[in-house]
Design an enzyme around this catalytic site. Structure first.
Site, PDB file in Angstrom:
ATOM      1  N   SER A 116      33.749 -64.213  29.776  1.00 27.96           N
ATOM      2  CA  SER A 116      32.646 -63.869  28.879  1.00 27.96           C
ATOM      3  C   SER A 116      31.518 -63.147  29.605  1.00 27.96           C
ATOM      4  CB  SER A 116      32.085 -65.129  28.218  1.00 27.96           C
ATOM      5  OG  SER A 116      31.606 -66.028  29.197  1.00 27.96           O
TER       6      SER A 116
ATOM      7  N   HIS B   6      37.994 -60.817  25.338  1.00 25.86           N
ATOM      8  CA  HIS B   6      37.003 -61.894  25.240  1.00 25.86           C
ATOM      9  C   HIS B   6      36.991 -62.473  23.831  1.00 25.86           C
ATOM     10  CE1 HIS B   6      32.549 -63.248  25.081  1.00 25.86           C
ATOM     11  NE2 HIS B   6      33.339 -64.247  25.397  1.00 25.86           N
TER      12      HIS B   6
ATOM     13  N   GLU C  52      36.291 -59.040  21.902  1.00 26.43           N
ATOM     14  CA  GLU C  52      35.873 -57.843  22.641  1.00 26.43           C
ATOM     15  C   GLU C  52      37.013 -57.428  23.573  1.00 26.43           C
ATOM     16  OE1 GLU C  52      31.047 -58.590  22.970  1.00 26.43           O
ATOM     17  OE2 GLU C  52      32.361 -59.495  24.466  1.00 26.43           O
TER      18      GLU C  52
ATOM     19  N   ASN D 209      27.150 -60.826  24.334  1.00 28.05           N
ATOM     20  CA  ASN D 209      26.346 -61.627  25.261  1.00 28.05           C
ATOM     21  C   ASN D 209      25.226 -60.828  25.902  1.00 28.05           C
ATOM     22  OD1 ASN D 209      27.603 -64.035  24.789  1.00 28.05           O
ATOM     23  ND2 ASN D 209      29.024 -63.867  26.497  1.00 28.05           N
TER      24      ASN D 209
END
Length: 284
Positions: free
Chosen positions: A120, A141, A153, A191
């Site tokens: 991540s 991800h 992702e 993120n």
């Protein structure tokens, strides 16, 4: 491009078992690898439990559940993954263990197999550099919990081939997920935006002198968030969030990326959120 049918998942913790569950439900054959038999059995039981819940809710028939579970096998022998078309790594979120694993996988897996990391916050390019064939390494991800969260992702590392990226995107679509393709950059897409935003929210707790309940109410009712920031960090895990924040800060040196002292103190005290029963809130 060869059709992917057999997927290996290395690491059957919360993320890995969730990925394995999604894959067997979508019709893939899955080989899950854990370091010990008891961990592998626990993961199989966890997946079976969640599939049975779906049967009870009318979302799956008993026959569909049984057929999905029949597509799952587990092992403690990494060599069993040698015939997989795609291997997804979901081990501890630390660079060196991942690099060591990818070096092993390269020697075990077929030359045409795609190797994916579920990291991540770490650099996919640095993980791929542990192999002699970085062109077949990509990021995939998944978001936690994988069976419920629709986004994956798909991360193109510096030397990822077009074919490896296309294979990952095709698999994500067959899983019934929403793929977002991006290049390897700290935090990728979600993120990179969400972690500093959540850190800002936690800093506001002290600066605006509001309670977690009030902050969550403000963001759900004023900004349209489906879940308040304190509830979300409790769900993700305080330790997981702090770890990701530290990784992003190390790469970017942007002050907003650094975990707020309040979160670090909570992590150190074992107040990790839902999984320990206490975080910003208490849980039964």
């Amino acid at each position: 491009m060869a059709v992917t049918q057999r997927i290996g998942v290395v690491g059957l913790g919360a993320m890995g078992s969730g990925i394995a569950q999604v894959a067997i439900e979508a019709g893939f054959d899955v080989v899950g690898r854990e370091v010990a038999d008891d961990l592998a059995r626990a993961a199989t039981e966890r997946i079976g439990h969640f599939l049975t819940r779906k049967v009870e809710k009318g979302q799956r028939s008993p026959e569909e559940r049984d057929a999905a579970l029949a597509r799952l096998s587990t092992t403690t022998d990494l060599g069993t993954l040698g015939d997989c078309d795609l291997v997804i790594e979901a081990v501890v979120e630390e660079l060196e263990p991942k690099r060591a694993l990818f070096s092993e996988l390269e020697a075990i897996c077929r030359a045409d197999a795609v190797l994916a990391t579920n990291t991540s916050a770490l650099s996919v390019t640095e993980i791929a550099a542990a192999t002699r064939s970085p062109e077949r390494v990509v990021g995939m991800h998944f978001f936690n919990p994988a069976p419920l969260m629709p986004l994956v992702e798909v991360v193109r590392a510096e030397l990822s081939s077009d074919e490896a990226v296309e294979t990952a995107l095709e698999v994500v679509e067959r899983l019934g997920k929403v793929p977002v393709s991006c290049h390897d950059t700290p935090g990728f897409v979600v993120n990179r935006v969400l972690i500093p935003l959540l850190n800002d929210c936690v800093r506001v707790l002290d600066e605006a002198r509001v309670t977690p309940e009030s902050l969550d109410a403000a963001m759900t009712n004023g900004a349209g968030w489906p879940m308040g920031p304190c509830t979300l960090v409790d769900l993700v895990g305080i330790d997981v969030h702090v770890h990701a924040s530290e990784a992003l800060y190390e790469k970017l040196r942007e002050p907003r990326m650094a975990p707020p002292p309040r979160l670090v103190a909570m992590r150190n005290a074992g107040l990790l959120g839902r999984k320990t029963g206490r975080g910003f809130y208490s849980y039964e």
